[in-house]
Design an enzyme around this catalytic site. Structure first.
Site, PDB file in Angstrom:
ATOM      1  N   LYS A 107       0.865  -1.176   0.000  1.00 35.45           N
ATOM      2  CA  LYS A 107       0.000   0.000   0.000  1.00 35.45           C
ATOM      3  C   LYS A 107       0.900   1.224   0.000  1.00 35.45           C
ATOM      4  CE  LYS A 107      -4.459   0.648   0.038  1.00 35.45           C
ATOM      5  NZ  LYS A 107      -5.457  -0.255  -0.553  1.00 35.45           N
TER       6      LYS A 107
HETATM    7  P1  NAD Z   1     -12.885   7.237  -3.171  1.00 37.64           P
HETATM    8  O1  NAD Z   1     -11.861   8.236  -2.816  1.00 37.64           O
HETATM    9  O2  NAD Z   1     -13.306   7.073  -4.581  1.00 37.64           O
HETATM   10  O3  NAD Z   1     -14.214   7.469  -2.304  1.00 37.64           O
HETATM   11  C1  NAD Z   1     -14.170   7.578  -0.903  1.00 37.64           C
HETATM   12  C2  NAD Z   1     -15.542   8.028  -0.444  1.00 37.64           C
HETATM   13  O4  NAD Z   1     -15.557   8.040   0.979  1.00 37.64           O
HETATM   14  C3  NAD Z   1     -15.895   9.450  -0.914  1.00 37.64           C
HETATM   15  O5  NAD Z   1     -17.243   9.500  -1.271  1.00 37.64           O
HETATM   16  C4  NAD Z   1     -15.644  10.271   0.352  1.00 37.64           C
HETATM   17  O6  NAD Z   1     -16.401  11.472   0.391  1.00 37.64           O
HETATM   18  C5  NAD Z   1     -16.107   9.284   1.402  1.00 37.64           C
HETATM   19  N1  NAD Z   1     -15.643   9.639   2.736  1.00 37.64           N
HETATM   20  C6  NAD Z   1     -14.435  10.093   3.110  1.00 37.64           C
HETATM   21  N2  NAD Z   1     -14.451  10.382   4.418  1.00 37.64           N
HETATM   22  C7  NAD Z   1     -15.685  10.082   4.870  1.00 37.64           C
HETATM   23  C8  NAD Z   1     -16.318  10.172   6.129  1.00 37.64           C
HETATM   24  N3  NAD Z   1     -15.679  10.630   7.203  1.00 37.64           N
HETATM   25  N4  NAD Z   1     -17.616   9.772   6.235  1.00 37.64           N
HETATM   26  C9  NAD Z   1     -18.294   9.321   5.154  1.00 37.64           C
HETATM   27  N5  NAD Z   1     -17.744   9.232   3.930  1.00 37.64           N
HETATM   28  C10 NAD Z   1     -16.451   9.598   3.793  1.00 37.64           C
HETATM   29  O7  NAD Z   1     -12.326   5.850  -2.573  1.00 37.64           O
HETATM   30  P2  NAD Z   1     -12.738   4.378  -2.995  1.00 37.64           P
HETATM   31  O8  NAD Z   1     -11.751   3.901  -3.983  1.00 37.64           O
HETATM   32  O9  NAD Z   1     -14.179   4.315  -3.262  1.00 37.64           O
HETATM   33  O10 NAD Z   1     -12.402   3.582  -1.632  1.00 37.64           O
HETATM   34  C11 NAD Z   1     -13.339   3.497  -0.574  1.00 37.64           C
HETATM   35  C12 NAD Z   1     -12.923   2.375   0.367  1.00 37.64           C
HETATM   36  O11 NAD Z   1     -12.857   1.151  -0.383  1.00 37.64           O
HETATM   37  C13 NAD Z   1     -11.556   2.523   1.003  1.00 37.64           C
HETATM   38  O12 NAD Z   1     -11.578   1.923   2.279  1.00 37.64           O
HETATM   39  C14 NAD Z   1     -10.651   1.727   0.096  1.00 37.64           C
HETATM   40  O13 NAD Z   1      -9.478   1.287   0.741  1.00 37.64           O
HETATM   41  C15 NAD Z   1     -11.573   0.566  -0.222  1.00 37.64           C
HETATM   42  N6  NAD Z   1     -11.237  -0.160  -1.448  1.00 37.64           N
HETATM   43  C16 NAD Z   1     -11.193   0.457  -2.655  1.00 37.64           C
HETATM   44  C17 NAD Z   1     -10.897  -0.285  -3.789  1.00 37.64           C
HETATM   45  C18 NAD Z   1     -10.893   0.328  -5.174  1.00 37.64           C
HETATM   46  O14 NAD Z   1     -10.778  -0.431  -6.139  1.00 37.64           O
HETATM   47  N7  NAD Z   1     -11.050   1.624  -5.308  1.00 37.64           N
HETATM   48  C19 NAD Z   1     -10.609  -1.663  -3.683  1.00 37.64           C
HETATM   49  C20 NAD Z   1     -10.690  -2.265  -2.429  1.00 37.64           C
HETATM   50  C21 NAD Z   1     -11.007  -1.506  -1.325  1.00 37.64           C
END
Ligand code: NAD
Length: 419
Positions: A107
């Protein structure tokens, strides 16, 4: 003494200790399994648009290289620190091992509020971060991907920067690139589609019809918004959504297409509706069939877990449930069907693996082929987790972690300790 500290790493360590106790792993093997192989911390200076210079701290943690290169996202967030990055790398290892992918976990992250940067500043920071990482990454060493605060465009800048230094295009250095720059069809949607697919499997097992069931989603970025649309397409009614700026709830069902349009236009959900707004900390506590945390770690804690009123908890985010909350959830195993993070959000890394394979071999797979293979792996993994949980009378999380940790452990044992 260790450099890995903070609540997220503590949580990851606690989770590992529980699994290691369950698997009776001897003490002298545990440190080798848990602590990362390498951690890199760098300073990333950039010119701001006003002519000043700003310096941002960046990290990359590579957990283990026993099964192949490491693989993992890069997070741009104000809250990033080395402990959090290390925890996410460790979880990534168990996730890849559970899905049977030939990777260790990694990461990366930069401590920055990406929304405060102009597009030019974001490009400068992305390129500088990659320049600093060049000695430590590579398509056979460590492959990057998007995570919170980064996206396809950032991956294209990473790939371009790395390639410029090599003198030729190396598109398999990152996954999650735009299709136009060598990305694969289906990667952008993979995590959210995977979440929705597994929710479908859980609903089937519980004998609940998808049509008319209700869902609440925290986080409306890549994972949350794609999951919302996919769940709608399966007939579920999305009654709650929220992001860092606001949360909305309507038991009659929200108009997800309008919410998405608003979020794309404004970069946030706030302003979407004045009548339907609720306090963000209430969002997770509303009655629903499916609850999808898809934002941050540690949002389900011992303080709110007893108040969850869902049938299925589908963990789109990494580490949304603390071990303390998990122990309490385990007591309600018959009431709440938990799809643990390392299974639930593994669609992203599975399709990243397909993108890496296609990049190396110059294959071009269509979206249908990508998604069919994704669902095959998810179905197989889901069945293995459910079967193991049933046969050993343990939770789905305990079963998923046991399978992941065991795989890494047996690879380390059979390879031996060098020299
Ligand atoms: P992103 O940046 O596209 O979206 C994150 C979202 O979370 C946004 O809508 C943001 O406003 C919201 N957010 C941030 N702080 C917040 C809070 N305090 N309360 C409520 N909402 C909040 O990120 P993503 O890629 O969608 O990732 C989201 C989660 O999924 C993370 O934990 C990431 O590690 C996990 N994840 C992502 C992927 C991927 O392929 N993108 C894969 C596996 C896991």
């Amino acid at each position: 003494m260790t450099i890995y500290s903070g609540p997220v790493f503590d949580m990851c360590k606690r989770q590992f200790d529980i699994t290691a106790d369950y698997l009776s792993i001897p003490e002298d093997e545990r440190r080798r399994l848990l602590y990362p192989k390498r951690a890199i911390a760098v300073s990333c200076p950039i010119h701001r648009d006003d002519g000043s210079i700003a310096v941002f701290e960046g990290y990359r943690v590579q957990h283990h290289l026993t099964l192949g290169p490491t693989k993992g996202g890069t997070r741009f967030s104000q809250h990033v620190d080395i402990g959090e990055v290390a925890a996410l790398a460790v979880w990534m290892s168990w996730k890849c091992a559970l899905a049977g992918l030939p990777y260790g976990g990694a990461k990366g992250g930069v401590t920055v509020d990406a929304a405060s940067l102009s597009a030019r500043e974001l490009e400068a920071l992305s390129r500088r971060y990659m320049v600093e990482m060049i000695p430590f990454v590579g398509p056979r060493t460590d492959i990057m991907a998007p995570d919170m605060g980064t996206n396809e465009q950032v991956m294209a800048w990473f790939m371009d920067t790395y390639s410029m230094y090599q003198g030729h295009t190396v598109n398999e250095i990152v996954t999650g690139k735009p299709v136009a720059s060598g990305g694969t069809e289906g990667r952008r949607e993979a995590t959210g589609l995977g979440v929705a697919h597994l929710v479908g499997r859980a609903l089937d097992r519980l004998g609940i019809a998808a049509s008319g069931s209700t869902a609440i989603i925290q986080g409306f970025g890549n994972v949350g918004s794609v999951a919302a649309v996919a769940l709608c397409e399966r007939g579920l009614k999305i009654i709650g959504i929220g992001d860092h700026s606001a949360a909305y709830f309507d038991p009659r069902g929200l108009d997800i297409a309008s919410a998405l349009k608003h979020a794309v236009q404004h970069g946030r959900l706030s302003g979407f509706s004045s009548e339907l707004e609720i306090a963000p900390d209430q969002l997770l506590l509303q009655t629903c069939d499916v609850l999808v945390p898809a934002a941050l770690e540690r949002v389900i804690t011992e303080n709110n877990v007893a108040k969850l009123k869902c049938r299925i908890l589908a963990e789109g985010a990494n580490g949304p449930t603390t071990p303390e909350a998990d122990a309490l959830l385990d007591l309600r195993r018959d009431e709440v069907f938990v799809i643990p993070d390392i299974l639930c959000n593994s669609g992203g890394v599975i399709v990243s693996y397909f993108e890496w394979l296609q990049g190396q071999q110059q294959f071009l797979w269509g979206k249908e082929q990508v998604l069919q293979q994704l669902y095959d792996i998810l179905d197989r993994t889901f069945s293995r987790v459910v079967t193991r949980a049933a046969s050993e009378k343990i939770s789905f999380r305990a079963a998923a972690l046991a399978i992941g940790v065991e795989k890494v452990r047996s690879a380390k044992l059979t390879r031996g300790l060098f020299p």
